[in-house]
Write a protein that holds these residues in place. Sequence first.
Motif, PDB file in Angstrom:
ATOM      1  N   UNK A 313       0.802  -1.207   0.000  1.00 55.23           N
ATOM      2  CA  UNK A 313       0.000   0.000   0.000  1.00 55.23           C
ATOM      3  C   UNK A 313       0.847   1.274   0.000  1.00 55.23           C
ATOM      4  N   UNK A 314       2.010   1.239   0.641  1.00 51.69           N
ATOM      5  CA  UNK A 314       2.769   2.469   0.910  1.00 51.69           C
ATOM      6  C   UNK A 314       4.039   2.571   0.067  1.00 51.69           C
ATOM      7  N   UNK A 315       4.728   1.459  -0.143  1.00 56.76           N
ATOM      8  CA  UNK A 315       6.015   1.476  -0.847  1.00 56.76           C
ATOM      9  C   UNK A 315       5.781   1.653  -2.346  1.00 56.76           C
ATOM     10  N   UNK A 316       5.685   2.873  -2.772  1.00 63.02           N
ATOM     11  CA  UNK A 316       5.310   3.165  -4.165  1.00 63.02           C
ATOM     12  C   UNK A 316       6.395   2.803  -5.163  1.00 63.02           C
ATOM     13  N   UNK A 317       7.662   2.908  -4.806  1.00 61.48           N
ATOM     14  CA  UNK A 317       8.740   2.592  -5.758  1.00 61.48           C
ATOM     15  C   UNK A 317       9.262   1.159  -5.601  1.00 61.48           C
ATOM     16  N   UNK A 321      11.460  -0.373   1.092  1.00 59.42           N
ATOM     17  CA  UNK A 321      11.636   0.651   2.119  1.00 59.42           C
ATOM     18  C   UNK A 321      10.454   1.608   2.064  1.00 59.42           C
ATOM     19  N   UNK A 322      10.126   2.194   3.208  1.00 56.76           N
ATOM     20  CA  UNK A 322       9.095   3.237   3.250  1.00 56.76           C
ATOM     21  C   UNK A 322       9.783   4.529   3.661  1.00 56.76           C
ATOM     22  N   UNK A 323       9.870   5.441   2.732  1.00 49.37           N
ATOM     23  CA  UNK A 323      10.487   6.729   3.044  1.00 49.37           C
ATOM     24  C   UNK A 323       9.479   7.621   3.761  1.00 49.37           C
ATOM     25  N   UNK A 324       9.959   8.717   4.301  1.00 52.08           N
ATOM     26  CA  UNK A 324       9.064   9.653   4.981  1.00 52.08           C
ATOM     27  C   UNK A 324       8.030  10.205   3.997  1.00 52.08           C
ATOM     28  N   UNK A 325       8.459  10.535   2.795  1.00 52.42           N
ATOM     29  CA  UNK A 325       7.523  11.069   1.807  1.00 52.42           C
ATOM     30  C   UNK A 325       6.431  10.054   1.464  1.00 52.42           C
ATOM     31  N   UNK A 326       6.822   8.812   1.264  1.00 55.32           N
ATOM     32  CA  UNK A 326       5.838   7.778   0.961  1.00 55.32           C
ATOM     33  C   UNK A 326       4.861   7.592   2.115  1.00 55.32           C
ATOM     34  N   UNK A 327       5.374   7.662   3.320  1.00 50.84           N
ATOM     35  CA  UNK A 327       4.520   7.487   4.502  1.00 50.84           C
ATOM     36  C   UNK A 327       3.510   8.624   4.619  1.00 50.84           C
ATOM     37  N   UNK A 328       3.959   9.845   4.405  1.00 47.00           N
ATOM     38  CA  UNK A 328       3.064  10.992   4.525  1.00 47.00           C
ATOM     39  C   UNK A 328       1.990  10.967   3.435  1.00 47.00           C
ATOM     40  N   UNK A 329       2.369  10.538   2.228  1.00 46.39           N
ATOM     41  CA  UNK A 329       1.379  10.432   1.158  1.00 46.39           C
ATOM     42  C   UNK A 329       0.312   9.394   1.519  1.00 46.39           C
ATOM     43  N   UNK A 330       0.731   8.278   2.098  1.00 48.17           N
ATOM     44  CA  UNK A 330      -0.219   7.217   2.454  1.00 48.17           C
ATOM     45  C   UNK A 330      -1.198   7.670   3.531  1.00 48.17           C
ATOM     46  N   UNK A 331      -0.775   8.549   4.437  1.00 50.13           N
ATOM     47  CA  UNK A 331      -1.667   8.991   5.519  1.00 50.13           C
ATOM     48  C   UNK A 331      -2.779   9.918   5.020  1.00 50.13           C
TER      49      UNK A 331
END
Length: 496
Positions: A313-317, A321-331
């Motif tokens: 759901x979160x690891x777009x690339x 790994x889940x970067x901070x940017x990916x995490x914030x987008x998911x929220x």
Amino acid sequence: MGDRVHIKMCWSRALFTGWVLLLMQLQYLEAVPIGIDKTKVKETEKKPEEPPASVDTGLHYDRYLREVIDFLEKDQHFREKLHNTDMEDIKQGKLAQELDFVSHHVRTKLDELKRQEVNRLRTLIKAKHDLEGGNDIAVDHQALLKQFEHLNHMNPHTFEVEDLDRLIKSATNDLENFDKERHEEFKRYEMMKEHDRREHLKTLDEEQRKKEEEHYEEMRKKHADHPKVNHPGSQNQLKEVWEEADGLDPEDFDPKTFFNLHDTNGDGFFDEQELEALFTKELEKIYDPTNEEDDMVEMEEERLRMREHVMNEVDSNKDRLVSLDEFLVATKKKEFLEPDSWETLEQNQAYTDEEMREFEEHLAQQEQDLNQRAVDLQKQREELERQQEQLNAQKVELQQAVEHMERLKSEKVDPPPDVHVEGNAVPEAHVADNQFHLDQEAHPPGHQETPQNHQDAQQEHHEQRNQDLPQQGLPQAHHDELPNQQEVAQGQHNLA
């Protein structure tokens, strides 16, 4: 600089978890919590930062992988190239070409590491070969080393560009399949558990079987009776961690602060281990190691399912790994704010009825093969025992023949024992002399023998007596004495 570090970290985690932790020894990203009331957060004492421990990737060559990376990181040229190479170029083998410019000291150590790895693989091959009963068969290590693709087996002595390229590609591929293999192992575990339960029921009578079935259903219902499990990675799930694990007010929940609190190694990313740690509270709702109905193997499978779901759901690339940017987008997504209910393992059986049927057929075939092998081994044992009995019988016959030959040899070499005459016993030699005298007396009176006849008779009698004496057991000394005694007796007879 931040973009380069991000590229480096994306690639490294995509290849293997351990590389990230080693690279972060070079530079840490420091995140500053924002949007939080500092009066509600207890400031912890700052401790000197220590390099994070290497994480086991789960690969069978994990130690070799981490040691190679560790020594490559010690070379300044290679470290600089790593910072300036993107993930796709690394996957295509461009970074491996830089090995030719690594210092001699590092190359020498890499050669040593490769030799150690080759020896380890050879030991594993030999151990497996021995377990399969091939002790008397020569092992072709060179051919069997082909199955290990993370090194060039044709050159077991030096670490070359091809070795680094193979290591990168193997780690990438193996890590991508690692979770899949874990799921397959869990499926086999569940089917074996069910198979054992069914086999146990067959050993019980009707009443015992009924009680066992009732107990089994009771344990299933008890396990399923647990508090609601939040959807992994949802706002409700993270807020629960924020409140119960972090001791913060759920009304003050801030995604960025949450990310920095749980980025335990401070590298600016959520790796797989850090994500799985977030699900501990949810898993404790379902599993208790002290309860009979709760299986801890199933708990680890549930943890793996939760982590995979969040990654998808979160690891777009897809760099694991889940970067901070990916995490914030998911929220900000609807799935984060209004998630669906989470179905646990008891609601999703790990295998189908068809898979269970095939599994039991496979077990039955294995059992049949083992039984046939046991029969063959028993026949071989009986044949060996029969051959051993034949060898023992031949050994006894041979021993008897040797003893007989020794006895014959002894009888030919040893002289016969002396003859002892006791009391009035008359030796057989004297009996022969008396018989000669009787023969003489048997002649009619007046019968006269010519000297020649008399001499011939004496000579014949003397030879006959010499032939009889050895058979009578008399010593050779008597052979020499008896003729003289007989001549004296004969002379006395003639005079009479």
